[in-house]
Design an enzyme around this catalytic site. Sequence first.
Site, PDB file in Angstrom:
ATOM      1  CG  HIS A  35     -31.652 -36.346  -4.615  1.00 35.51           C
ATOM      2  ND1 HIS A  35     -32.137 -37.987  -5.636  1.00 35.51           N
ATOM      3  CD2 HIS A  35     -32.333 -35.430  -5.432  1.00 35.51           C
ATOM      4  CE1 HIS A  35     -31.444 -36.830  -6.577  1.00 35.51           C
ATOM      5  NE2 HIS A  35     -31.962 -35.529  -6.421  1.00 35.51           N
ATOM      6  CB  CYS A  36     -26.903 -34.880  -2.660  1.00 38.72           C
ATOM      7  SG  CYS A  36     -26.817 -33.226  -1.768  1.00 38.72           S
ATOM      8  CB  ILE A  37     -30.135 -30.186  -5.060  1.00 39.90           C
ATOM      9  CG1 ILE A  37     -30.053 -29.521  -4.686  1.00 39.90           C
ATOM     10  CG2 ILE A  37     -32.180 -31.037  -5.642  1.00 39.90           C
ATOM     11  CD1 ILE A  37     -30.956 -28.381  -4.134  1.00 39.90           C
ATOM     12  CG  ASN A  79     -28.316 -34.952 -11.180  1.00 36.18           C
ATOM     13  OD1 ASN A  79     -29.270 -34.781 -10.796  1.00 36.18           O
ATOM     14  ND2 ASN A  79     -27.974 -35.185 -11.833  1.00 36.18           N
TER      15      ASN A  79
END
Length: 348
Positions: free
Chosen positions: A180-182, A185
């Site tokens: 999951h890439c912040i 998002n």
Amino acid sequence: MDFLTLFAIYVTVVLTSIILVCKYSGQQQSPFSYIFDTTTKLVVPLTPKWLKRCLQWTSHRFFHQRTKMFIILHILLEGAVYAEFTYEVFGFCVEMGISLVSLSVPYILLLVKTFFFYLCINKEPGTVTKKKNSSQLNMYPYDKRLFHPGISCPTCHLIKPARSKHCRVCDRCVQRFDHHCIWVNNCIGAYNIRYFLLYLISVCAMSADIAILTADLLVEAVLQSGLLWASYIDEYGQQQPAGPQFVMQHLFLTFPRIVFMLGFVVFVFLLLAGYTLFHLFLALINQTSNEWYRNRGYVCQHCHPSPTGDHFCIAASHNSKRNYYSRGVLRNLGEIFFPRRPGGKKNT
Ligand SMILES: *[C@@H]1O[C@H](CO)[C@@H](O)[C@H](O)[C@H]1NC(C)=O
Ligand SMILES: [Zn+2]
Ligand SMILES: [Zn+2]
């Protein structure tokens, strides 16, 4: 404080950040959430209840829940760099005689990058849904090592396809889950990993190009100032060559914003170049980061309890976990750019 001390502090801070981020980017959690959570844990015993609650809320809000905050931060930082570039560097470069064509490259790269960034944010990564579940199960065979058939996700109550993982931030299971890439998002999975790779490459190209143009400008400025050959009279009345310390000081004092921007851009480049290479490598060997990290902690049933993770086991058929998934570099890349669709067909 004299200039050298300041400079040493500046370099130390930048280097420490690089080392910290590199060290902790091996964790499944993002380095930022790791640093944040650790600080929170250290500080919590000393803080009153309301502050504790406030910190927990912040951690939850920004690292364990979907949030646009990092997208905004990303755009702000990029805006600041481009503003500085346009406002100061551009003009100096034109004066120096750098052609407008080469000066427009950073802006073209910005457009390209923004396009892939947009796709990363908005493309569906491959959510496992009730409707498609049965066909999604056929997309990849179970390897019976990391992924076992017939296990259902305790949250989604759907059977997990091979190579999928439940994303706690987005609260869904994702096909060929990478991470999951912040910053975008969104999860990175089967259908947006290609945009993610192109995005990473374009950010690297962008920061490298800006860094080269800026460094070029500073080198030119130093040459023109003649400081390299200058000398001064020391306290004993002797002539001394000026040396690199003077050059650095001159640059810091004459172009403080440009030097700071260059430092930041180089920092971003070094960080992202390593990260991009890692992801390209994974793409070439047909692995996701999720599988990579799980493989590292994998305990071989045959050699148990000694070797873990990456090893060669003579007893088992999985001699080299490295090549377990791989069918050759080109085919691996092909699968990234033309991902499989549920039902077995390959198309875009
Ligand atoms: C990638 O690995 C999976 C194993 O999970 C395999 O089914 C698939 O065929 C591999 N793809 C290529 C192009 O080798
Ligand atoms: Zn799930
Ligand atoms: Zn997610």
